[in-house]
Scaffold this active site. Structure first.
Site, mmCIF file in Angstrom:
data_model
loop_
_atom_site.group_PDB
_atom_site.id
_atom_site.type_symbol
_atom_site.label_atom_id
_atom_site.label_comp_id
_atom_site.label_asym_id
_atom_site.label_seq_id
_atom_site.Cartn_x
_atom_site.Cartn_y
_atom_site.Cartn_z
ATOM 1 N N THR A 218 -26.231 1.363 16.490
ATOM 2 C CA THR A 218 -25.185 0.336 16.638
ATOM 3 C C THR A 218 -25.640 -1.021 16.128
ATOM 4 O OG1 THR A 218 -23.666 -0.639 18.260
ATOM 5 C CG2 THR A 218 -25.950 -0.436 18.933
ATOM 6 N N ARG A 228 -30.112 -10.035 22.428
ATOM 7 C CA ARG A 228 -29.441 -9.117 23.364
ATOM 8 C C ARG A 228 -29.624 -7.682 22.857
ATOM 9 N NH1 ARG A 228 -25.183 -5.032 22.853
ATOM 10 N NH2 ARG A 228 -24.102 -4.896 24.824
ATOM 11 N N VAL A 229 -30.040 -6.814 23.750
ATOM 12 C CA VAL A 229 -30.162 -5.398 23.440
ATOM 13 C C VAL A 229 -29.222 -4.648 24.373
ATOM 14 C CG1 VAL A 229 -31.730 -3.427 23.657
ATOM 15 C CG2 VAL A 229 -32.506 -5.507 22.504
ATOM 16 N N GLY A 230 -28.436 -3.754 23.824
ATOM 17 C CA GLY A 230 -27.482 -3.008 24.629
ATOM 18 C C GLY A 230 -28.046 -1.698 25.126
ATOM 19 N N ASP A 231 -27.150 -0.746 25.364
ATOM 20 C CA ASP A 231 -27.582 0.552 25.882
ATOM 21 C C ASP A 231 -28.092 1.495 24.803
ATOM 22 O OD1 ASP A 231 -24.993 0.616 24.814
ATOM 23 O OD2 ASP A 231 -24.414 2.355 26.005
ATOM 24 N N THR A 251 -20.680 5.189 23.776
ATOM 25 C CA THR A 251 -20.261 3.992 23.054
ATOM 26 C C THR A 251 -19.493 3.111 24.047
ATOM 27 O OG1 THR A 251 -18.155 4.979 22.358
ATOM 28 C CG2 THR A 251 -20.014 5.246 20.862
ATOM 29 N N GLY A 252 -19.429 1.835 23.740
ATOM 30 C CA GLY A 252 -18.699 0.930 24.634
ATOM 31 C C GLY A 252 -19.622 -0.099 25.253
ATOM 32 N N GLY A 254 -22.334 -1.693 26.744
ATOM 33 C CA GLY A 254 -23.684 -1.240 27.064
ATOM 34 C C GLY A 254 -24.172 -1.707 28.418
HETATM 35 N N1 GLY Z 1 -22.849 0.371 23.314
HETATM 36 C C1 GLY Z 1 -23.285 -0.536 22.365
HETATM 37 C C2 GLY Z 1 -23.709 -1.825 22.918
HETATM 38 O O1 GLY Z 1 -23.311 -2.213 24.005
HETATM 39 O O2 GLY Z 1 -24.475 -2.498 22.262
#
Ligand code: GLY
Length: 348
Positions: A218, A228-231, A251-252, A254
Site C-alpha cells: 500500500t 505514519r505506518v499503517g497495518d 484493506t481499509g 489500518g
Molecule cells: N490499510 C492500509 C493503511 O491503513 O495504511
C-alpha cells in the site's frame, strides 16, 4: 520462491534446515493449539481485494504452472504497484502531507514459516518485492524508512520518483484546501475538496499441495503524517499465514485493524472451525468492539471502512467488510471473478 537456492543456503546455514525441506509441513507441528484439521486444497486459489482482479488471474495461472505461493501472490500485487492509475499502491500512490510517497508492505510464506516487511519506504516502486528480500536474506522481519531504502538499493532496486502528475495534482489540491488560516491560497468554491483515501491490495494464495502465502502492499492513508505506518506492513494485521490453516489480509483503516491484529485473528477464527467469510465477519465484530466513540455513528457503527479477505487450506475463500456494497476478487481454481463482499451493516 525465486532465489530458492540462496534461500535454502540461508536456511541451511542459519537453522540447520535441510535444503528443500520447506514443503509438506506436518499438521501436528503446533501441538499446543486447538487442532482443527482443515483438509488440504486440491485446487489453486487466490483471493484479493477488489483491485486485485488482474492480480488473482495472474497468481492463479502461476500457481497452476507450479510457481511458489508467495511468488505468485507477489507477481499479482506487482501489477497494481506498477500501475500509475492505481493511486493506492506503489508507483502513483497518493503521498503523505509533505508530498512524499511512503510505501508499506509485508508478506508471509507458509511452508517456510518466514515473514518480511517494509514500512515508510520511499522511492522504490515494488515494496512487496523488498519485503520478500527481507524475508529471504535477513534474520529480521521489518525494515523501515531510510534503512529499508538502503537495503533495497543494495540489491539493485532503482530509486525513482513515485509521484505521478495525477497524484501530485491531487496532493496540491488537498494542500491548497486543507485550512482557512494556513499560508496556502484556497482553490475556488466550485472545486470539490478531495476526500482522504486509504487504498491497498492484499492477495492470499493456496496451491493444490495446500501450501499458503499472503502479501499486502500500500501507499497507505493519503496525506498522512510523514512516518505514519499503517497495518499493511504489520505481520498479523495487514496479512498473516499459517500453513496449517489458511491466510488472511486486509484493506481499509489500518489503525482500526492494528488494534485487533485482524489478519491473525481471522486465521485463528478459521482454526476454530469458521469458514473464511464467517472468520472475517467475526474479526470485524471485534473491530467494532474496540472502536473509540469518536469514530462511531449514533448507532454505534464505525464511520470508516475495513475489509478482510481470507482463504483456508482447503481452498475455500471469502471476504467481509463493515459496510455493504464492496466486492473482492478471487481465482477459484478455474476462473477469476469479482464477488460481493459479506458485510456487517447495510449502507443507507
Ligand atoms: N490499510 C492500509 C493503511 O491503513 O495504511
Amino acid at each position: 520462491m525465486q532465489d530458492s537456492v540462496s534461500r535454502r543456503e540461508f536456511l541451511g546455514a542459519a537453522s540447520g534446515v535441510a535444503a528443500g525441506a520447506t514443503l509438506g509441513v506436518p499438521l501436528t507441528r503446533n501441538p499446543g493449539f486447538p487442532a482443527i484439521r482443515i483438509p488440504q486444497a486440491a485446487k489453486n486459489v487466490a483471493v484479493a481485494s477488489g483491485n486485485g482482479l488482474r492480480g488473482v488471474e495472474l497468481a492463479g495461472r502461476l500457481l497452476i504452472e507450479g510457481t511458489d505461493t508467495l511468488d505468485a501472490a507477489i507477481e499479482g500485487v506487482k501489477i497494481q504497484e506498477l500501475d500509475p492509475n492505481d493511486q493506492s499502491v506503489g508507483y502513483g500512490g497518493l503521498p503523505n502531507e509533505h508530498g512524499v510517497v511512503q510505501l508499506d508492505s509485508s508478506c508471509m510464506h507458509g511452508p517456510s514459516r518466514r515473514a518480511g516487511a517494509v514500512g515508510a519506504l520511499e522511492g522504490i516502486k515494488t515494496p512487496s518485492v523488498v519485503a520478500k528480500y527481507v524475508l529471504l536474506y535477513t534474520d529480521h522481519i521489518m525494515l523501515v524508512g531510510e534503512g529499508a531504502k538502503q537495503f533495497a538499493l543494495s540489491y539493485g532496486f532503482k530509486e525513482e520518483d513515485l509521484l505521478t502528475d495525477a497524484s501530485r495534482q491531487r496532493w496540491l489540491r488537498w494542500r491548497a484546501n486543507r485550512g482557512a488560516t494556513d499560508d496556502w491560497i484556497n482553490v475556488g468554491d466550485d472545486e470539490r475538496m478531495v476526500a482522504r483515501e486509504t487504498g491497498t491490495i492484499n492477495i492470499n494464495t493456496v496451491n493444490s499441495r495446500g501450501d499458503i502465502s499472503s502479501v499486502t502492499t500500500t501507499s497507505g492513508l493519503s496525506w498522512k503524517i510523514p512516518g505514519r505506518v499503517g497495518d499493511s506492513p504489520i505481520i498479523g494485521a495487514g496479512q498473516y499465514t499459517d500453513n496449517d490453516i489458511g491466510a488472511a489480509g486486509s484493506t481499509g483503516r489500518g489503525e482500526a485493524n492494528i488494534k485487533v491484529c485482524g489478519a491473525f485473528l481471522t486465521v485463528e477464527n478459521m482454526r476454530r472451525g469458521m469458514s473464511p467469510t464467517d472468520a472475517a465477519l467475526e474479526t470485524l465484530r471485534r473491530v467494532v468492539a474496540t472502536t473509540e466513540a469518536r469514530l462511531l455513528d449514533d448507532q454505534g457503527r464505525p464511520t470508516f471502512g475495513l475489509t478482510f479477505y481470507a482463504v483456508n487450506k482447503n481452498g475455500d475463500f471469502g471476504a467481509a467488510t463493515l459496510w455493504s456494497g464492496g466486492q473482492f476478487a478471487a481465482f477459484d481454481g478455474a476462473t477469476a471473478a469479482r464477488h460481493d463482499t459479506a458485510f456487517l451493516y447495510e449502507r443507507r
